[in-house]
Each structure stands twice: as structure tokens, then as C-alpha cells.
Design an enzyme around this catalytic site. Structure first.
Site, PDB file in Angstrom:
ATOM      1  CE  LYS A   1      -2.851  -5.269  -1.154  1.00  0.00           C
ATOM      2  NZ  LYS A   1      -3.830  -4.668  -2.071  1.00  0.00           N
TER       3      LYS A   1
ATOM      4  CG  ASP B   1      -1.238  -2.125  -2.659  1.00  0.00           C
ATOM      5  OD1 ASP B   1      -2.429  -2.107  -2.974  1.00  0.00           O
ATOM      6  OD2 ASP B   1      -0.804  -1.509  -1.664  1.00  0.00           O
TER       7      ASP B   1
HETATM    8  P1  NDP Z   1       1.919   3.862  -5.671  1.00  0.00           P
HETATM    9  O1  NDP Z   1       3.073   3.332  -4.916  1.00  0.00           O
HETATM   10  O2  NDP Z   1       1.961   3.896  -7.149  1.00  0.00           O
HETATM   11  O3  NDP Z   1       1.580   5.343  -5.187  1.00  0.00           O
HETATM   12  C1  NDP Z   1       1.307   5.610  -3.842  1.00  0.00           C
HETATM   13  C2  NDP Z   1       1.146   7.101  -3.662  1.00  0.00           C
HETATM   14  O4  NDP Z   1       0.686   7.390  -2.352  1.00  0.00           O
HETATM   15  C3  NDP Z   1       2.456   7.848  -3.826  1.00  0.00           C
HETATM   16  O5  NDP Z   1       2.163   9.146  -4.289  1.00  0.00           O
HETATM   17  C4  NDP Z   1       2.983   7.888  -2.394  1.00  0.00           C
HETATM   18  O6  NDP Z   1       3.906   8.922  -2.132  1.00  0.00           O
HETATM   19  C5  NDP Z   1       1.706   8.096  -1.624  1.00  0.00           C
HETATM   20  N1  NDP Z   1       1.829   7.495  -0.284  1.00  0.00           N
HETATM   21  C6  NDP Z   1       2.107   6.207   0.009  1.00  0.00           C
HETATM   22  N2  NDP Z   1       2.169   6.009   1.329  1.00  0.00           N
HETATM   23  C7  NDP Z   1       1.943   7.209   1.876  1.00  0.00           C
HETATM   24  C8  NDP Z   1       1.867   7.649   3.208  1.00  0.00           C
HETATM   25  N3  NDP Z   1       2.043   6.810   4.253  1.00  0.00           N
HETATM   26  N4  NDP Z   1       1.586   8.967   3.406  1.00  0.00           N
HETATM   27  C9  NDP Z   1       1.385   9.809   2.355  1.00  0.00           C
HETATM   28  N5  NDP Z   1       1.450   9.436   1.070  1.00  0.00           N
HETATM   29  C10 NDP Z   1       1.711   8.153   0.841  1.00  0.00           C
HETATM   30  O7  NDP Z   1       0.648   3.030  -5.167  1.00  0.00           O
HETATM   31  P2  NDP Z   1      -0.787   2.877  -5.839  1.00  0.00           P
HETATM   32  O8  NDP Z   1      -1.159   4.119  -6.569  1.00  0.00           O
HETATM   33  O9  NDP Z   1      -0.813   1.586  -6.548  1.00  0.00           O
HETATM   34  O10 NDP Z   1      -1.710   2.705  -4.538  1.00  0.00           O
HETATM   35  C11 NDP Z   1      -2.365   3.810  -3.908  1.00  0.00           C
HETATM   36  C12 NDP Z   1      -3.533   3.283  -3.093  1.00  0.00           C
HETATM   37  O11 NDP Z   1      -4.459   2.607  -3.955  1.00  0.00           O
HETATM   38  C13 NDP Z   1      -3.170   2.260  -2.015  1.00  0.00           C
HETATM   39  O12 NDP Z   1      -4.078   2.407  -0.930  1.00  0.00           O
HETATM   40  C14 NDP Z   1      -3.441   0.922  -2.699  1.00  0.00           C
HETATM   41  O13 NDP Z   1      -3.692  -0.101  -1.759  1.00  0.00           O
HETATM   42  C15 NDP Z   1      -4.679   1.281  -3.485  1.00  0.00           C
HETATM   43  N6  NDP Z   1      -4.999   0.429  -4.633  1.00  0.00           N
HETATM   44  C16 NDP Z   1      -4.082   0.175  -5.617  1.00  0.00           C
HETATM   45  C17 NDP Z   1      -4.447  -0.597  -6.698  1.00  0.00           C
HETATM   46  C18 NDP Z   1      -3.526  -0.847  -7.841  1.00  0.00           C
HETATM   47  O14 NDP Z   1      -3.948  -1.479  -8.794  1.00  0.00           O
HETATM   48  N7  NDP Z   1      -2.287  -0.377  -7.833  1.00  0.00           N
HETATM   49  C19 NDP Z   1      -5.770  -1.223  -6.793  1.00  0.00           C
HETATM   50  C20 NDP Z   1      -6.674  -0.829  -5.741  1.00  0.00           C
HETATM   51  C21 NDP Z   1      -6.269  -0.051  -4.713  1.00  0.00           C
HETATM   52  P3  NDP Z   1       5.493   8.658  -2.274  1.00  0.00           P
HETATM   53  O15 NDP Z   1       5.772   8.736  -3.736  1.00  0.00           O
HETATM   54  O16 NDP Z   1       6.116   9.754  -1.478  1.00  0.00           O
HETATM   55  O17 NDP Z   1       5.730   7.305  -1.679  1.00  0.00           O
HETATM   56  O1  2IT Z   2      -5.865  -3.335  -3.717  1.00  0.00           O
HETATM   57  C1  2IT Z   2      -5.947  -3.888  -4.829  1.00  0.00           C
HETATM   58  O2  2IT Z   2      -7.047  -4.272  -5.286  1.00  0.00           O
HETATM   59  C2  2IT Z   2      -4.734  -4.061  -5.622  1.00  0.00           C
HETATM   60  N1  2IT Z   2      -3.665  -3.637  -5.187  1.00  0.00           N
HETATM   61  C3  2IT Z   2      -4.779  -4.788  -6.939  1.00  0.00           C
HETATM   62  C4  2IT Z   2      -4.779  -6.263  -6.726  1.00  0.00           C
HETATM   63  C5  2IT Z   2      -4.647  -7.096  -7.974  1.00  0.00           C
HETATM   64  O3  2IT Z   2      -4.509  -8.312  -7.780  1.00  0.00           O
HETATM   65  O4  2IT Z   2      -4.670  -6.589  -9.090  1.00  0.00           O
END
Ligand code: NDP
Ligand code: 2IT
Length: 450
Positions: free
Chosen positions: A124, A164
Site C-alpha cells: 500500500k 484507493d
Molecule cells: P474514494 O476517494 O473514491 O471515496 C471515498 C469516500 O469516502 C468519499 O465519499 C469521501 O468523502 C469519504 N471519506 C473519505 N475519508 C473520509 C473521512 N475521513 N471521513 C468521512 N468520509 C470520508 O475512495 P474509495 O471509494 O476508493 O475507497 C473507500 C474505501 O474503500 C476505503 O476504505 C478504501 O480503502 C476501500 N477500498 C477501495 C477499493 C478500491 O478499489 N477503490 C478496494 C477495496 C477497498 P469526500 O468526498 O468528502 O472525501
Molecule cells: O484496498 C484495496 O484493495 C484497494 N484499494 C485496491 C487495490 C488494488 O490493487 O486494486
């Protein structure tokens, strides 16, 4: 050493790293029965080795903002474990990024990636850079400066980053362009690339879709389904958007979404049209979720500074899908979910539920699945993108989606079978942690003391 000794060691070696210690404690406690059954794992100190990053890179990122002022950020890559494949895991750009946050994410990634069945190790990275309020040019300049250093430490057979929080298709484009220019090579060094230049169809959808496929499998165990379920979703980014889309497709009703400034409560349910508005708001216009409430005349609740619970989890529903960030469900929130008879909590985010909250859910018979199992569809599809890049093919949406579904089904089965084998039927946390741990432990055992 017993489990308390290992936990004490982790705490003393990683002072002030509360997120990493939390992720470590959850795994240490739940995999302990596997260590008791395999004394060789203990003698080889495999769990302690997994808790120590193989390599951790920290670097300065200097860039010029639109006013011509010099900006300084910190960049990191945690190369946690390469026992079963090249390091794989996302990059997070958010002001809350610290070594502790990235180490917890990289540690969880080891087990998640092992569960997918695709050969990928755990990693990461990211930066404390805050993309909010930055112009497109500033985002590009930051990504180029960040890759200026990261490029020395990654390649398509060694370490393959992805998105992420704060890193989506726009940022992956700039990062990929910078890498290609520096290294003078076109390889699949990042996943989440655009369609037409090495990206895989369905990667954008994969984490959210995979989450709901996983939930559907869990519900099927109880002869139930997502159809007609009222669902709470937090977040409004990549994972939340496609979780909402798949719930709609399967006939469920989503009544909430959030961002860091507040949440909307749309009693009528988010329809596909409203979701398209939300996608445009978040992905293109980069606005605040309040605009959704203004447009569709539904309730909006601003986040309360210093509040000790999160009111989104106190709305009556059947299912909850935390898809924003770590520790967004605490013990009080879990008590609210239990009181409201929520049947299932399925994690889209990484570690969104505190350990106390998980215990409350499980003790009260709520079906609960940890992110490392239920959000694995994103990284699994990244693995499929890597395979397509290696063999020079582009698979259709249907092909990738079918593979994604079958991977989520397999992870679900693995969790259930392992939990049963260890005398805790239906405990997805124990099943996911032990199954992931054993796979990596066996590989490390075979590869010697390195
Ligand atoms: P994005 O940046 O696309 O979206 C994040 C969302 O969460 C936004 O709505 C953001 O609000 C909100 N957010 C972020 N930080 C905070 C905080 N401290 N307090 C409140 N709201 C918050 O990220 P992802 O959708 O990609 O990721 C969301 C979660 O999923 C994370 O935990 C990530 O690690 C996990 N994840 C992501 C994967 C991926 O493929 N993208 C895969 C597996 C897990 P705002 O717009 O105001 O910042
Ligand atoms: O938390 C996660 O699994 C991710 N942000 C996706 C990682 C990836 O390599 O696609």
C-alpha cells in the site's frame, strides 16, 4: 510467545501507530487457533515476520502549485509481503495518511490478496497530499512529482499500485503517464488504467459489485437475498457508487450516502437516475453531497465535529455497507444497528468497524463480513487486469464480471469452510483471517528464513 506477548511486541515496536496495532490485534487474536494447530508456524515466527514490512519507502514530494508556490508533501510505499506474488495494493492521497494508516492497509492487503486466489503479495502507498480544492493541473503536477520517486521502486513484476481514497482514474492516468516517460516502457505497472490503454473493463465497478455479490452469497446462506432490503451505504466515492448500483440492480433500496461533510437520507431510495447525478457530482464536478439533498429535496445531515457516534448508522434498515473509511462504525453505532435489527453488515471500506463494534455485531447474531473478504473484488479484478496485460488480451465486460462473481463466491465459501473447520461456523472474520494467513504462512515456510 503467546498472543499477548506478540501484541505487546507490536505495540512497543510501533508506538503511536493505533491503526496498525488495531489491524494487527484483530488478526493475531483470530489466527491464534491456526498457530496452535501448526507449531512449525510459531517456531518459524511467521506471524511476527508478517507484522514487519519487508521494505518501507518514505520520500519527499516537492511540486509547484498554480500560484507558483513550492509545496512539500510526504510520499510512501509499504512493501509488506511478497511471499505469494508481487506487492499489490492501492495508493491513498488524503491528509490523514500516516505510516500507521498505510501499514494497517498493507497488512490487511496480504490476507485479502491471498483470499482472491490470484498470486499477489501485499502493499500500500500514498501521500498526505489533499486533492480537495486542487486544480486539475495541480493534481497532475503532484502525480508527476510523486511518481518521480516511486518509479525507482516499482515495476510490473515487483510492485503494482492502484487506486484507493483520493486516487481514481484521473490520478492513475497521470501516474501512468509519468512512469512511462521516466522508464521509457509501456507495461502494466499500475491497475485501474483507462479502457483503451491497458485497463480492464469492470475494474471501476469491481469493488462495489463484488461487495454486493459477497453479501448476496451471505444472505443465501439464510435463504434470503438483497431483494427488497433497505440498505444503508456510507461514502459516495468509487466503492459506494458501484455498491449502490448493484443493490439497485438486484432489487434492493439504498436510502443513504455520505461524504466527509455529511450524509443524505433519501427515504424514497436512490434510483439509477439519481445515482448518475451523484456519479457526475463526485467524479466530474467534485462537489459536496449536500447538492444531492438540494436537488432531490431529501434530508441532509452535516457531520458533527467531535460527535461520538455516526448518525447514519442509527437509521432503520435491513443491511449496512460502510464504504467510506476506517473506524466509521464504533461500539455505539454497532449498538444502534443491533437495536434496529439490521441483519447484515458487510464492509466495503477497509477496517471501517472497530474491534469492540465487531464483537457487538457478532455477539448479537448480525451477519458480519470483514473488508478483507467482502471488498476483495477490487484487487481481484486488478489481478485480472494484470493477467490481461501479461498475455496481451482484452476481455469483455461479461467475461470479467463472470470471473469477479465466481471469485467472490469462492472467497465466501473459503471463509465459511475455514470458520467451520476451526469450530466457529458463520464467523467470516475468523474464516477470512485464518484462510489468508495459512496460505501466506505456507509459502513463507517453503521459501526459508529470508
Ligand atoms: P474514494 O476517494 O473514491 O471515496 C471515498 C469516500 O469516502 C468519499 O465519499 C469521501 O468523502 C469519504 N471519506 C473519505 N475519508 C473520509 C473521512 N475521513 N471521513 C468521512 N468520509 C470520508 O475512495 P474509495 O471509494 O476508493 O475507497 C473507500 C474505501 O474503500 C476505503 O476504505 C478504501 O480503502 C476501500 N477500498 C477501495 C477499493 C478500491 O478499489 N477503490 C478496494 C477495496 C477497498 P469526500 O468526498 O468528502 O472525501
Ligand atoms: O484496498 C484495496 O484493495 C484497494 N484499494 C485496491 C487495490 C488494488 O490493487 O486494486
Amino acid at each position: 510467545m503467546n498472543k499477548q506477548d506478540i501484541l505487546s511486541l507490536v505495540k512497543s515496536r510501533n508506538p503511536n501507530e493505533s491503526e496498525f496495532v488495531q489491524a494487527a490485534e484483530e488478526v493475531i487474536v483470530s489466527v491464534w487457533p491456526a498457530l496452535e494447530r501448526n507449531p512449525e508456524f510459531t517456531r518459524l515466527r511467521l506471524l511476527e515476520r508478517m507484522l514487519e514490512p519487508e521494505r518501507m519507502i518514505s520520500f519527499r514530494v516537492t511540486w509547484l502549485d498554480d500560484k507558483g508556490s513550492v509545496q512539500v508533501n510526504r510520499g510512501y510505499r509499504v512493501q509488506m509481503n511478497s511471499a505469494i506474488g508481487p506487492y499489490k495494493g492501492g495508493l491513498r492521497f488524503h491528509p490523514s495518511v500516516t505510516p500507521s494508516v498505510l501499514k494497517f492497509l498493507a497488512f490487511e492487503q496480504i490476507f485479502k490478496n491471498a483470499l482472491t486466489g490470484i498470486p499477489m503479495g501485499g502493499g500500500k502507498g500514498g501521500s498526505d497530499f489533499d486533492p480537495k480544492g486542487k486544480s486539475n493541473d495541480e493534481i497532475m503536477k503532484f502525480c508527476q512529482a510523486f511518481m518521480g520517486e516511486l518509479a525507482r521502486h516499482i515495476n510490473h513484476r515487483l510492485d503494482v499500485p492502484a487506486g484507493d481514497i483520493g486516487v481514481g482514474s484521473r490520478e492513475i492516468g497521470y501516474l501512468f503517464g509519468a512512469y512511462k516517460k521516466i522508464k521509457n516502457e509501456f507495461t502494466g505497472v499500475l491497475t485501474g488504467k483507462g479502457i483503451g490503454w491497458g485497463g480492464s473493463l469492470i475494474r471501476a465497478e469491481a469493488t462495489g459489485y463484488g461487495l454486493i455479490y459477497f453479501a448476496e452469497n451471505m444472505l443465501q446462506e439464510k435463504k434470503d437475498s438483497i431483494k427488497e432490503k433497505t440498505c444503508l451505504v456510507s461514502g459516495s466515492g468509487n466503492v459506494a457508487q458501484y455498491a449502490i448500483e448493484k443493490i439497485i440492480q438486484l432489487g434492493g433500496k439504498v436510502i443513504t450516502a455520505s461524504d466527509s461533510t455529511g450524509f443524505i437520507y433519501d427515504e424514497e431510495g436512490i434510483t439509477q437516475d439519481k445515482l448518475e447525478f451523484l456519479k457526475d457530482l463526485k467524479n466530474n464536478r467534485r462537489g459536496r453531497i449536500k447538492e444531492y439533498a438540494d436537488k432531490y429535496k431529501c434530508e441532509y445531515h452535516a457531520s458533527l465535529e467531535g460527535a461520538n457516534d455516526n448518525p447514519i448508522w442509527n437509521i432503520k434498515a435491513d443491511a449496512a455497507f460502510p464504504c467510506a473509511t476506517q473506524n466509521e462504525i464504533n461500539a455505539r453505532d454497532a449498538a444502534h444497528l443491533v437495536k434496529n435489527n439490521v441483519k447484515i453488515v458487510c464492509e466495503g471500506a477497509n477496517m471501517p468497524t472497530t474491534i469492540d463494534a465487531i464483537n457487538i455485531l457478532i455477539d448479537n447474531g448480525v451477519m458480519y463480513s470483514p473488508g478483507k473478504a467482502s471488498n476483495a473484488g477490487g484487487v481481484a479484478t486488478s489481478g485480472l487486469e494484470m493477467t490481461q496485460n501479461y498475455i496481451g488480451e482484452n476481455w469483455t465486460s461479461k467475461e470479467v464480471d463472470t470471473r469477479l462473481y465466481s471469485i467472490m463466491k469462492d472467497i465466501h465459501q473459503t471463509c465459511l469452510a475455514t470458520a467451520k473447520e476451526y469450530g466457529q461456523p458463520g464467523n467470516y472474520l475468523v474464516g477470512a483471517n485464518i484462510a489468508g494467513f495459512i496460505k501466506v504462512a505456507k509459502a513463507m515456510q517453503a521459501q526459508g528464513v529470508i
